[in-house]
Scaffold this motif. Sequence first.
Motif, PDB file in Angstrom:
ATOM      1  N   UNK A   7       0.846  -1.193   0.000  1.00  0.00           N
ATOM      2  CA  UNK A   7       0.000   0.000   0.000  1.00  0.00           C
ATOM      3  C   UNK A   7       0.880   1.242   0.000  1.00  0.00           C
ATOM      4  N   UNK A   8       0.634   2.109  -0.969  1.00  0.00           N
ATOM      5  CA  UNK A   8       1.323   3.400  -1.039  1.00  0.00           C
ATOM      6  C   UNK A   8       0.276   4.469  -0.785  1.00  0.00           C
ATOM      7  N   UNK A   9       0.399   5.141   0.349  1.00  0.00           N
ATOM      8  CA  UNK A   9      -0.530   6.200   0.707  1.00  0.00           C
ATOM      9  C   UNK A   9       0.062   7.515   0.225  1.00  0.00           C
ATOM     10  N   UNK A  10      -0.730   8.222  -0.598  1.00  0.00           N
ATOM     11  CA  UNK A  10      -0.266   9.459  -1.222  1.00  0.00           C
ATOM     12  C   UNK A  10      -1.076  10.616  -0.657  1.00  0.00           C
ATOM     13  N   UNK A  38       7.355   9.483  -7.323  1.00  0.00           N
ATOM     14  CA  UNK A  38       7.219   9.031  -5.944  1.00  0.00           C
ATOM     15  C   UNK A  38       7.372   7.509  -5.861  1.00  0.00           C
ATOM     16  N   UNK A  39       6.713   6.800  -6.758  1.00  0.00           N
ATOM     17  CA  UNK A  39       6.803   5.333  -6.792  1.00  0.00           C
ATOM     18  C   UNK A  39       8.236   4.873  -7.016  1.00  0.00           C
ATOM     19  N   UNK A  40       8.908   5.496  -7.967  1.00  0.00           N
ATOM     20  CA  UNK A  40      10.284   5.107  -8.280  1.00  0.00           C
ATOM     21  C   UNK A  40      11.222   5.380  -7.106  1.00  0.00           C
ATOM     22  N   UNK A  41      11.068   6.517  -6.457  1.00  0.00           N
ATOM     23  CA  UNK A  41      11.910   6.849  -5.305  1.00  0.00           C
ATOM     24  C   UNK A  41      11.694   5.859  -4.159  1.00  0.00           C
ATOM     25  N   UNK A  42      10.445   5.495  -3.925  1.00  0.00           N
ATOM     26  CA  UNK A  42      10.150   4.548  -2.855  1.00  0.00           C
ATOM     27  C   UNK A  42      10.686   3.151  -3.164  1.00  0.00           C
ATOM     28  N   UNK A  43      10.658   2.765  -4.423  1.00  0.00           N
ATOM     29  CA  UNK A  43      11.236   1.471  -4.801  1.00  0.00           C
ATOM     30  C   UNK A  43      12.739   1.443  -4.519  1.00  0.00           C
ATOM     31  N   UNK A  55      11.631  -4.542  -9.286  1.00  0.00           N
ATOM     32  CA  UNK A  55      10.772  -5.139 -10.310  1.00  0.00           C
ATOM     33  C   UNK A  55       9.679  -6.025  -9.711  1.00  0.00           C
ATOM     34  N   UNK A  56       9.847  -6.440  -8.469  1.00  0.00           N
ATOM     35  CA  UNK A  56       8.845  -7.275  -7.795  1.00  0.00           C
ATOM     36  C   UNK A  56       7.765  -6.441  -7.105  1.00  0.00           C
ATOM     37  N   UNK A  57       8.027  -5.158  -6.911  1.00  0.00           N
ATOM     38  CA  UNK A  57       7.115  -4.316  -6.133  1.00  0.00           C
ATOM     39  C   UNK A  57       5.984  -3.798  -7.011  1.00  0.00           C
ATOM     40  N   UNK A  58       4.782  -3.968  -6.512  1.00  0.00           N
ATOM     41  CA  UNK A  58       3.597  -3.410  -7.160  1.00  0.00           C
ATOM     42  C   UNK A  58       2.839  -2.631  -6.092  1.00  0.00           C
ATOM     43  N   UNK A  59       2.640  -1.349  -6.337  1.00  0.00           N
ATOM     44  CA  UNK A  59       1.955  -0.515  -5.357  1.00  0.00           C
ATOM     45  C   UNK A  59       0.452  -0.501  -5.598  1.00  0.00           C
ATOM     46  N   UNK A  60      -0.300  -0.498  -4.506  1.00  0.00           N
ATOM     47  CA  UNK A  60      -1.720  -0.194  -4.532  1.00  0.00           C
ATOM     48  C   UNK A  60      -1.811   1.239  -4.017  1.00  0.00           C
ATOM     49  N   UNK A  61      -2.324   2.129  -4.846  1.00  0.00           N
ATOM     50  CA  UNK A  61      -2.319   3.557  -4.532  1.00  0.00           C
ATOM     51  C   UNK A  61      -3.565   3.957  -3.741  1.00  0.00           C
ATOM     52  N   UNK A  62      -3.337   4.628  -2.635  1.00  0.00           N
ATOM     53  CA  UNK A  62      -4.396   5.203  -1.807  1.00  0.00           C
ATOM     54  C   UNK A  62      -4.156   6.713  -1.776  1.00  0.00           C
TER      55      UNK A  62
END
Length: 128
Positions: A7-10, A38-43, A55-62
């Motif tokens: 979960x990525x809370x934005x 933001x996604x790339x930096x967090x990865x 490459x394994x990380x998939x975010x669910x955006x909130x």
Amino acid sequence: MEKLKLELIIERGENDLTGRVTYNNNLIIENAQDVHSLSEKLKVLLFDFEELDPDRIEFEYYYDIFSLFQEFNFLNIGKVAKRAGINAGLLRQYASQVKYPSAKQAKKIEETIHQLGHDMSKVLIHAK
């Protein structure tokens, strides 16, 4: 390769967007101008601190309401409010964070956005 969903809370940051992810009880926070950055930096941070393959990380955006209308700035707040049955001025206050929606109001907005996406997925374009 199995994807790891996180979960990525934005939310609205001071001058940009702030994102936060929790992994192994560690809270990782970063700022960026847009959701992709933001996604790339967090990865990268998840790789640095937790050795997770990006490459394994998939975010669910909130999204909070502010970041939702920042990311999808083509959405007309007044039209979304009308479809959701919410006062347009109130939704603008949510989007500018003058006020914050209750869980019930947030759910109405979320359901309206999902319905818009569903309706748009049925559009067919005719070309001569």
